[in-house]
Design an enzyme around this catalytic site. Sequence first.
Site, PDB file in Angstrom:
ATOM      1  CE  LYS A   9      -3.832  -2.249   2.277  1.00 32.73           C
ATOM      2  NZ  LYS A   9      -4.802  -2.239   3.395  1.00 32.73           N
ATOM      3  CE1 TYR A  49      -9.401  -3.000   0.058  1.00 33.91           C
ATOM      4  CE2 TYR A  49      -8.481  -1.073  -0.726  1.00 33.91           C
ATOM      5  CZ  TYR A  49      -8.216  -2.315  -0.218  1.00 33.91           C
ATOM      6  OH  TYR A  49      -7.188  -2.483   0.507  1.00 33.91           O
ATOM      7  CG  ASN A 112      -3.403  -2.469   6.924  1.00 30.69           C
ATOM      8  OD1 ASN A 112      -3.414  -2.025   5.758  1.00 30.69           O
ATOM      9  ND2 ASN A 112      -4.631  -3.203   7.400  1.00 30.69           N
ATOM     10  CG  HIS A 115      -5.170  -6.062  -0.372  1.00 29.89           C
ATOM     11  ND1 HIS A 115      -6.601  -6.045   0.079  1.00 29.89           N
ATOM     12  CD2 HIS A 115      -5.433  -6.977  -1.440  1.00 29.89           C
ATOM     13  CE1 HIS A 115      -7.429  -6.810  -0.572  1.00 29.89           C
ATOM     14  NE2 HIS A 115      -6.698  -7.281  -1.387  1.00 29.89           N
ATOM     15  CD  GLU A 126      -8.866  -8.831  -3.617  1.00 30.80           C
ATOM     16  OE1 GLU A 126      -7.663  -9.317  -3.498  1.00 30.80           O
ATOM     17  OE2 GLU A 126      -9.642  -8.237  -2.860  1.00 30.80           O
TER      18      GLU A 126
HETATM   19  P1  GDP Z   1      -7.664  -7.120   5.574  1.00 37.18           P
HETATM   20  O1  GDP Z   1      -8.350  -8.109   4.762  1.00 37.18           O
HETATM   21  O2  GDP Z   1      -6.762  -7.493   6.821  1.00 37.18           O
HETATM   22  O3  GDP Z   1      -6.941  -6.095   4.754  1.00 37.18           O
HETATM   23  O4  GDP Z   1      -8.867  -6.277   6.322  1.00 37.18           O
HETATM   24  P2  GDP Z   1     -10.419  -5.972   5.838  1.00 37.18           P
HETATM   25  O5  GDP Z   1     -10.983  -6.759   4.514  1.00 37.18           O
HETATM   26  O6  GDP Z   1     -11.628  -6.092   7.010  1.00 37.18           O
HETATM   27  O7  GDP Z   1     -10.119  -4.431   5.585  1.00 37.18           O
HETATM   28  C1  GDP Z   1      -9.586  -3.899   4.321  1.00 37.18           C
HETATM   29  C2  GDP Z   1      -8.881  -2.760   4.696  1.00 37.18           C
HETATM   30  O8  GDP Z   1      -9.683  -1.550   5.159  1.00 37.18           O
HETATM   31  C3  GDP Z   1      -7.682  -2.968   5.864  1.00 37.18           C
HETATM   32  O9  GDP Z   1      -6.540  -3.651   5.375  1.00 37.18           O
HETATM   33  C4  GDP Z   1      -7.469  -1.620   6.259  1.00 37.18           C
HETATM   34  O10 GDP Z   1      -6.512  -0.928   5.542  1.00 37.18           O
HETATM   35  C5  GDP Z   1      -8.756  -0.841   6.367  1.00 37.18           C
HETATM   36  N1  GDP Z   1      -9.741  -1.014   7.613  1.00 37.18           N
HETATM   37  C6  GDP Z   1      -9.920  -2.248   8.007  1.00 37.18           C
HETATM   38  N2  GDP Z   1     -10.801  -2.170   9.117  1.00 37.18           N
HETATM   39  C7  GDP Z   1     -10.684  -0.736   9.390  1.00 37.18           C
HETATM   40  C8  GDP Z   1     -11.047   0.523  10.486  1.00 37.18           C
HETATM   41  O11 GDP Z   1     -11.683  -0.166  11.331  1.00 37.18           O
HETATM   42  N3  GDP Z   1     -10.917   1.570  10.209  1.00 37.18           N
HETATM   43  C9  GDP Z   1     -10.441   2.175   9.222  1.00 37.18           C
HETATM   44  N4  GDP Z   1     -10.008   3.411   9.254  1.00 37.18           N
HETATM   45  N5  GDP Z   1      -9.752   1.278   8.236  1.00 37.18           N
HETATM   46  C10 GDP Z   1     -10.154  -0.047   8.090  1.00 37.18           C
END
Ligand code: GDP
Length: 137
Positions: A9, A49, A112, A115, A126
């Site tokens: 990212k 997304y 973080n 992805h 994807e």
């Molecule tokens: P991943 O599969 O571990 O990447 O997590 P998810 O699919 O749940 O979320 C996609 C991305 O959205 C994450 O990698 C973070 O960059 C972002 N994200 C997830 N949860 C949160 C949250 O509670 N707050 C914010 N600001 N970003 C989030």
Amino acid sequence: MERTLSIIKPDGVKKNVIGEVIKRFEANGLRIAAIKKIHMTKAQAEGFYAVHRARPFFGSLTEFMSEGPVVTIVLEGNNAIAKNRELMGATNPKDAAAGTIRKDFAADIERNVVHGSDGPETAAFEISYFFNALEIF
Ligand code: GDP
């Protein structure tokens, strides 16, 4: 053999840890089948997304993902989807296991660093979002 999509990212690219991240993939049996650096528009990040459209952080997440270039990678290997998720660590770096990419490099739950696709159907969507068949080896 399985394929998955990884993205380093914008925060990971800015921190100059592209090589560190790729080193971990290769050291753990994942092969780079395709790779490119791109800078997504907000609309392109929203398309990527789309499944998160209803989440409260959708606007912030797509703003972040389009703030600078990312590195998109097709990883290939046995259990590549699960293996990549294991190397990444939990979404929130505070919860991520020691030695994972997010534990070592991520700032917070949004910024973080990486992805990774979370299942075979997501991986297929994807990968095709960024790469065509002639670009994957
Ligand atoms: P991943 O599969 O571990 O990447 O997590 P998810 O699919 O749940 O979320 C996609 C991305 O959205 C994450 O990698 C973070 O960059 C972002 N994200 C997830 N949860 C949160 C949250 O509670 N707050 C914010 N600001 N970003 C989030």
